[in-house]
Enzyme design. Structure first.
Site, PDB file in Angstrom:
ATOM      1  N   HIS A  33       0.820  -1.092   0.290  1.00  0.00           N
ATOM      2  CA  HIS A  33      -0.007   0.045   0.106  1.00  0.00           C
ATOM      3  C   HIS A  33       1.004   1.220   0.124  1.00  0.00           C
ATOM      4  O   HIS A  33       0.535   2.234  -0.695  1.00  0.00           O
ATOM      5  CB  HIS A  33      -0.807   0.057   1.243  1.00  0.00           C
ATOM      6  N   GLU A  34       1.847   1.274   0.886  1.00  0.00           N
ATOM      7  CA  GLU A  34       2.945   2.502   1.184  1.00  0.00           C
ATOM      8  C   GLU A  34       3.694   2.735  -0.422  1.00  0.00           C
ATOM      9  O   GLU A  34       4.001   3.691  -0.764  1.00  0.00           O
ATOM     10  CB  GLU A  34       3.445   2.413   2.206  1.00  0.00           C
TER      11      GLU A  34
END
Length: 228
Positions: A33-34
């Site tokens: 996600h990051e």
């Protein structure tokens, strides 16, 4: 997960499967996600992302201890936010919106992959999956993994600071309003946590997550002829 333990509504198999699914999400999906934020920002012009050490899938780069504990206890959590300098984008507000959107998209991609794997197993190994302890364990694991990823995507798309959805909302707000939201985002987050835990927002999130889950599940079932 915590609510199941407190209510006694669990089996050892389910708890182990859910813990393993959450650990996979903490060490693989939250970094993904990051990384999606970082990669998108880099593509849009923020070349300093790599020097900040966040253009990586290494879990140690992204994990936030408190967010990981919340993930284990409550089923939702967070990683360390990627520091992004929107001044490097051609259009700072639009660039931030696109960058923010890619985080929830990463969760949806992870959930969709889980659905494809689930359908492959149901299609080609149904007897083994339905009649063996290990097969049942795998199905519980995949189901929980998929549900949590969909929930995380929906949660992060809420237009409330500091969630990703707020960066999308900021595209349509004047600079003064955006500055106000950034200044008081910690208070917004506390209010958000209370609304999700004790207020009507939890019902809305459940509805949106279920709607999105059903749509994705239908799409993922099409190649296998599993639709009704």
């Amino acid at each position: 997960m915590l609510s199941q333990l407190l209510s006694g509504n669990f089996t050892l198999q389910n708890i182990i499967a859910e813990i393993l699914a959450v650990l996979l999400i903490i060490f693989l999906i939250l970094p993904f996600h990051e990384w999606a934020h970082a990669f998108t920002a880099s593509c849009l012009g923020d070349k300093g992302i790599k020097q900040r050490g966040r253009l990586s899938l290494n879990p140690l780069t992204h994990i936030d201890p408190i967010g990981a504990v919340c993930m284990l206890l409550f089923g939702f959590g967070w990683a360390k936010p990627v520091p992004i300098d929107p001044r490097n984008f051609k259009n700072p507000k639009v660039g931030m919106a696109i960058t923010a959107l890619m985080g929830p998209v990463a969760n949806l991609v992870a959930a969709f992959v889980g659905m494809i794997i689930y359908n492959i197993l149901v299609t080609f190994a149904a007897a083994f999956m339905m009649t063996t302890v290990f097969g049942s364990f795998v199905m519980v694991f995949l189901n929980f993994y998929i549900v949590v990823n969909v929930n995380l995507a929906v949660f992060n798309l809420l237009p409330i600071p500091p969630l990703d959805g707020s960066k999308i909302l900021f595209t349509f707000l004047p600079d003064r309003a955006v500055e106000f939201c950034y200044r008081y985002q910690m208070f917004f987050f506390i209010a958000l946590f209370l609304l999700v835990s004790y207020g009507p927002l939890s019902g809305l999130l459940n509805y949106l997550s279920k709607f999105l889950f059903n749509g994705m599940a239908w799409l993922a079932s099409l190649p296998f002829g599993l639709t009704a």
